[in-house]
Design an enzyme around this catalytic site. Sequence first.
Site, PDB file in Angstrom:
ATOM      1  N   ASP A 227       0.974  -1.239   0.331  1.00  0.00           N
ATOM      2  CA  ASP A 227       0.096   0.290   0.138  1.00  0.00           C
ATOM      3  C   ASP A 227       0.983   1.412   0.113  1.00  0.00           C
ATOM      4  OD1 ASP A 227      -2.996   1.624   0.163  1.00  0.00           O
ATOM      5  OD2 ASP A 227      -1.564   1.848   2.015  1.00  0.00           O
TER       6      ASP A 227
ATOM      7  N   GLU B 274       1.034  -0.484  -5.283  1.00  0.00           N
ATOM      8  CA  GLU B 274      -0.031   0.672  -5.309  1.00  0.00           C
ATOM      9  C   GLU B 274       0.995   1.984  -6.095  1.00  0.00           C
ATOM     10  OE1 GLU B 274      -3.561   2.685  -3.440  1.00  0.00           O
ATOM     11  OE2 GLU B 274      -1.601   2.947  -2.010  1.00  0.00           O
TER      12      GLU B 274
HETATM   13  C1  GLC Z   1      -4.030   2.891   0.011  1.00  0.00           C
HETATM   14  C2  GLC Z   1      -5.105   2.709   0.317  1.00  0.00           C
HETATM   15  C3  GLC Z   1      -6.120   3.099   0.897  1.00  0.00           C
HETATM   16  C4  GLC Z   1      -6.110   3.855   2.173  1.00  0.00           C
HETATM   17  C5  GLC Z   1      -5.147   4.788   1.881  1.00  0.00           C
HETATM   18  C6  GLC Z   1      -3.813   4.924   2.904  1.00  0.00           C
HETATM   19  O1  GLC Z   1      -3.943   4.206  -1.217  1.00  0.00           O
HETATM   20  O2  GLC Z   1      -5.313   2.175  -1.371  1.00  0.00           O
HETATM   21  O3  GLC Z   1      -7.999   2.627   0.698  1.00  0.00           O
HETATM   22  O4  GLC Z   1      -7.446   5.002   2.114  1.00  0.00           O
HETATM   23  O5  GLC Z   1      -4.080   3.631   0.977  1.00  0.00           O
HETATM   24  O6  GLC Z   1      -3.828   3.639   4.081  1.00  0.00           O
END
Ligand code: GLC
Length: 585
Positions: free
Chosen positions: A241, A303
């Site tokens: 993430d 991500e």
């Molecule tokens: C990423 C996740 C999202 C979350 C953020 C903070 O972007 O996909 O859902 O709110 O991280 O952890």
Amino acid sequence: MLNRAKSIFPLVAIGLCLAASPGRAHQAPPQSAKAEHSLQKTQDPWWKHAVIYEIYPRSFQDSNGDGVGDINGITSRLDYLRDLGIEAIWISPMYPSPLVDFGYDISDYTSIDPLYGTLADFDRLVNEAKKRNIRVIMDFVPNHTSEHHPWFAESHASRTNPKRDWYVWRDGKGPGQPPNNWQSWFGHSAWKFDTTTNQYYYHHFYTEQPDLNWRNPQVRKAMYDAMRFWLDRGVAGFRIDAVSRLFEAPNLHDDPILPGKNAYGDPNIAHKYTDNLPEVHEVLREMRRVVDKYPGNPVLISEADEPNIAELTKMYGSKDDEVQLPMDFQIADVNKLSAPDFRRLLNEIDQNAAGGQPHYFFSNHDQPRQWDRYGDGVHNDQIAKLMAALLLTTRATPLMYYGEEIGMRTTTPVRKEDVQDPIGKIGWPEEKGRDGERTPMQWDASKNAGFSTSQRPWLPVPPSSAENNVKAESQDPNSILSFYKRLLVLRQSEPALRDGSYLPLNRDDPFVLAYLRKKPGSDDAILVVLNMSAESRTVRFDLAANGVRESSARPLIAVPEMGHEATLLVHFTVPAFGVFIGTVH
Ligand code: GLC
């Protein structure tokens, strides 16, 4: 991440009403190609061929009637996923959490929140998935913990606590003034004053999500140990993430201010000193070394909402030593049916200097669903099929989001008091949050679409579930679900589609995106033609330069139906928003 599409881009709605119908059943590949394909499959790591499916666990299947999905619910639906053709699932966080950010605020990295079940339930899920050749990928959230994590409790207790340096603490500029102008992605200052020690802590996301200090070696060790904990339990890798947010510049310079204000009413800024710092890659290499110690080719997915393909490419590492599958937000965020935009980006990533495997998706738990994001309000079901064809026929590891296969739509709350997602509460009415794309999976037409027996699931089930559900669509050969199934079967059985090279065609066409997938050293070639406009288009293909001598293409799948006959390549007509996938060998 949260490059949320702020608006839906309507296309001019003209043209025919499309009665989608199944095309011809695909042909079996010739024996030699099949043999070569199996050989390649044994040589390549599994993640090059797998179709990955994201599950938002709160919303997939509730097994105990509390209105929230859970692990046993997921296990009970594994047959559905296997039959669909899914080979790996990425499950959004299920760790213990106060659920401020619905699991992305973790208070224990090596356990399961009782809301979702137990570690024993998790082990059973992994085992049952394995029996069906489905791998389980954990979501891993390294950038921040919950403020309720015991590490933060210690860190925040005193300036001299041994864990003080596990988080990012700084003095303010003066009374009531944060250290600098850095902003949270979720609105307002990224610094929160803490009265216990009279210092500020840094939080890239909510105030309840303090950032870990990745410059501290003990933090790194603790996090890599957590990864090992799950690898030891048999997970097949991690989706990491918010990875580009791991480091902040030590100089604490103010970020540059840009014109205008954001949805939270703050001045726009460039996140120059908190985003994509070079140290991120050091950590990715370390994480890769952790997973590479395990058998079975565990995968790292990042991500990676990178600003361009050059930055995205860095995520693969210079020696294939970072992330195998950086999620391509460039493709996901095109947000309009534009053949030139898709063509340019597909070409760029296909040719990436690292030689990395592309990883495409259109929807996830942070983005409005693709059915309405790419739909024009008239032909949305046909466009959903077009997007499915794009995802599943390009040279990439595809990532699906639960419910896209039945054409689930975004169901945005209409009243502030119904909003669950804190960014909707902070940003209302301009930013309504992410509840709309997180509503329960629609299994059938019974109460709560078969998701839960509770009186009130955590998010409402929309009325469209009466028609858009797995049961109804399984019985309809023209449904979006039936189309996905046929595509997934075709992808499995056609070596060119699964492993072949990607060769763009008719590079100047403004409306029709077309490409060949070609198996090197074989005559296997598949032609994919996607009409991204609301009018029928006639195009001409000359495939000689691509080593294809055929003058016609024979449909494997075409919607709307184009008949079973071969179509001449010099005069090739494809209906409005039409999809043609056929052989040219
Ligand atoms: C990423 C996740 C999202 C979350 C953020 C903070 O972007 O996909 O859902 O709110 O991280 O952890």
